[in-house]
Design a protein around this motif. Sequence first.
Motif, PDB file in Angstrom:
ATOM      1  N   GLY A  76       0.854  -1.185   0.000  1.00 47.28           N
ATOM      2  CA  GLY A  76       0.000   0.000   0.000  1.00 47.28           C
ATOM      3  C   GLY A  76       0.887   1.230   0.000  1.00 47.28           C
ATOM      4  O   GLY A  76       1.894   1.278   0.705  1.00 47.28           O
ATOM      5  N   VAL A  77       0.524   2.229  -0.793  1.00 46.98           N
ATOM      6  CA  VAL A  77       1.377   3.394  -0.962  1.00 46.98           C
ATOM      7  C   VAL A  77       1.084   4.427   0.116  1.00 46.98           C
ATOM      8  O   VAL A  77       0.078   5.142   0.056  1.00 46.98           O
ATOM      9  N   HIS A  78       1.946   4.484   1.099  1.00 49.09           N
ATOM     10  CA  HIS A  78       1.914   5.537   2.117  1.00 49.09           C
ATOM     11  C   HIS A  78       3.256   5.517   2.833  1.00 49.09           C
ATOM     12  O   HIS A  78       3.992   4.525   2.754  1.00 49.09           O
ATOM     13  N   PRO A  79       3.617   6.584   3.531  1.00 48.04           N
ATOM     14  CA  PRO A  79       4.903   6.597   4.237  1.00 48.04           C
ATOM     15  C   PRO A  79       4.983   5.477   5.266  1.00 48.04           C
ATOM     16  O   PRO A  79       4.009   5.165   5.959  1.00 48.04           O
ATOM     17  N   ALA A  80       6.170   4.862   5.343  1.00 50.08           N
ATOM     18  CA  ALA A  80       6.370   3.772   6.294  1.00 50.08           C
ATOM     19  C   ALA A  80       6.242   4.263   7.731  1.00 50.08           C
ATOM     20  O   ALA A  80       6.601   5.396   8.055  1.00 50.08           O
ATOM     21  N   ARG A  81       5.749   3.387   8.581  1.00 53.53           N
ATOM     22  CA  ARG A  81       5.651   3.661  10.022  1.00 53.53           C
ATOM     23  C   ARG A  81       6.733   2.926  10.802  1.00 53.53           C
ATOM     24  O   ARG A  81       6.894   3.122  11.996  1.00 53.53           O
ATOM     25  N   HIS A  82       7.436   2.061  10.094  1.00 56.31           N
ATOM     26  CA  HIS A  82       8.520   1.292  10.704  1.00 56.31           C
ATOM     27  C   HIS A  82       9.701   1.312   9.730  1.00 56.31           C
ATOM     28  O   HIS A  82       9.547   0.962   8.551  1.00 56.31           O
ATOM     29  N   LEU A  83      10.851   1.730  10.223  1.00 58.28           N
ATOM     30  CA  LEU A  83      12.022   1.860   9.357  1.00 58.28           C
ATOM     31  C   LEU A  83      13.258   1.367  10.088  1.00 58.28           C
ATOM     32  O   LEU A  83      13.244   1.190  11.312  1.00 58.28           O
ATOM     33  N   VAL A  84      14.327   1.153   9.331  1.00 55.89           N
ATOM     34  CA  VAL A  84      15.594   0.767   9.933  1.00 55.89           C
ATOM     35  C   VAL A  84      16.707   1.592   9.293  1.00 55.89           C
ATOM     36  O   VAL A  84      16.697   1.846   8.084  1.00 55.89           O
ATOM     37  N   PHE A  85      17.611   2.060  10.142  1.00 61.30           N
ATOM     38  CA  PHE A  85      18.781   2.841   9.732  1.00 61.30           C
ATOM     39  C   PHE A  85      20.006   1.963   9.954  1.00 61.30           C
ATOM     40  O   PHE A  85      20.235   1.473  11.052  1.00 61.30           O
ATOM     41  N   ILE A  86      20.782   1.741   8.900  1.00 64.80           N
ATOM     42  CA  ILE A  86      21.951   0.864   8.958  1.00 64.80           C
ATOM     43  C   ILE A  86      23.161   1.611   8.409  1.00 64.80           C
ATOM     44  O   ILE A  86      23.035   2.415   7.475  1.00 64.80           O
ATOM     45  N   ILE A  87      24.323   1.356   8.981  1.00 66.44           N
ATOM     46  CA  ILE A  87      25.571   1.903   8.458  1.00 66.44           C
ATOM     47  C   ILE A  87      26.524   0.744   8.195  1.00 66.44           C
ATOM     48  O   ILE A  87      26.827  -0.042   9.096  1.00 66.44           O
ATOM     49  N   LEU A  88      26.978   0.629   6.941  1.00 71.62           N
ATOM     50  CA  LEU A  88      27.944  -0.383   6.526  1.00 71.62           C
ATOM     51  C   LEU A  88      29.281   0.286   6.235  1.00 71.62           C
ATOM     52  O   LEU A  88      29.329   1.473   5.901  1.00 71.62           O
ATOM     53  N   CYS A  89      30.358  -0.477   6.316  1.00 70.01           N
ATOM     54  CA  CYS A  89      31.690   0.031   5.976  1.00 70.01           C
ATOM     55  C   CYS A  89      32.408  -0.974   5.079  1.00 70.01           C
ATOM     56  O   CYS A  89      32.257  -2.190   5.254  1.00 70.01           O
ATOM     57  N   CYS A  90      33.195  -0.460   4.142  1.00 72.19           N
ATOM     58  CA  CYS A  90      34.008  -1.353   3.315  1.00 72.19           C
ATOM     59  C   CYS A  90      35.293  -0.650   2.886  1.00 72.19           C
ATOM     60  O   CYS A  90      35.263   0.512   2.485  1.00 72.19           O
TER      61      CYS A  90
END
Length: 356
Positions: A149-163
Motif C-alpha cells: 500500500g502506498v503511504h509513508p512507512a511507520r517502521h524503518l531501519v537505519f543501517i551503516i555499513l563500511c568497506c
Amino acid sequence: MQEIRVELTDHPKPKPTAADKLEFGTFFTDHMFVMNYDEGEGWHDARIVPFGPIELSPAAMCLHYGQSVFEGMKAYRAVDGRVLLFRPDKNMARLNSSNDRLCIPLIDEKFCEKAIEKLVSIEKDWIPSAEGTSLYIRPFIIGIDPHIGVHPARHLVFIILCCPVGAYYPEGLNPVKIYVEKNYVRAVRGGMGYTKTAGNYAASLKAQDEAEKQNYTQVLWLDGVERKYIEEVGTMNVFFVIGDEIVTPELQGSILPGITRMSSIELLKSWGMNVVERKISIDELAEAARNGRLKEAFGTGTAAVISPIGHLKWGDEIMDINNGEIGPISQRLYDTLTGIQWGKIKDTFGWTVEVK
C-alpha cells in the motif's frame, strides 16, 4: 542522547591485504550500526552488531515503493596514523534533506555523527593505508512495514555499513570518457533529483548500460524538460573550465548537492578563482570545445574525489579535452582535497573530524 549497545563478533574476517584488489563496495567489515524507528516510539535501539543478513518481509515497503535513502562518505588513514572523517556533518544534514523529501522521520544528526565515529573506531583496523585507499561508509534508511500500500512507512531501519576501498574508477586519476545522454532523463525540478534515494540511481541504469556498451565510463545527464542544460554525471557533479571561468551547473532541485562539489567551490573561491554556478547548455559547451575555450572538465564526488574528463561524446560530436590529460585546476583540487583528507595538508577549513 541514547546509548549505543555494542555486540562484537566472535568470528572476525580476514582483512584484504592487497590494495590493488580492493574493488569498490565488495569487502565489508565485521560490524554494522543498526537503529530502528517505530511510530510512537521514534528512533530507538541503537546498536553495533556483527555484519550479516537482515530479516525482511517480502512485503516490506522499501521493496515495492522505493522508500529508501542513503549517504556516501569515507574515513581516511592519515599519514601520521590518525583516522579522519571528512565533513560528516554535511552528510548527515543531506541525509535529513533526503528524509524530508521521502517522508522519513528525521534523524538526530549529531547522534548519528557519533554513531559513525563509534563504528569507525571499532573497525579502524579495516582502514587501509596505501595511497588512494580509504574506508567507504554507507549509511542508509529503508521502510520495512510488511504492507502492500502506498503511504509513508511507520517502521524503518537505519543501517551503516563500511568497506575498505581503492580507486573508484579503474582509470584512477587518468581522464575518463563520458557519454552525453540524449534519450533518457534522470530527474526534473520538483522531483527527487536533489536527494540520495535509490530511485534516482535506478533511473540511470538504462543510460549507463548504453554508455558502457560504447566503452564509456559514465553518463552526463541533461535537464529533463528542455533536454539541453547540463546537470550532473551519474555519480558526480561536474565542472568546466571555459576561458577564465570555472562553471558548474547551479542547484535548482534536480541536481544532488555534493559535499565534494561544495568543498571544491569553497577551495576555488579561496584561491581567488572565478567559479560560477549557473545554467550551461550542451550547445555552449560544444561551441567552447570547438573554439578552444574549453580547457578542462572534471567531476567531483566522494567516491572518486576529482575525476578529470578527457573525452565527451554528444551524438556524433566528440569533444577531446586538454589532450586527454588532467588539467592544472583538476590536479590542484585533487591534491588539496586528498591532502586534507589524508592529513598531508593542514586543514585550515575545519573540515576533518578525528576518530579516536
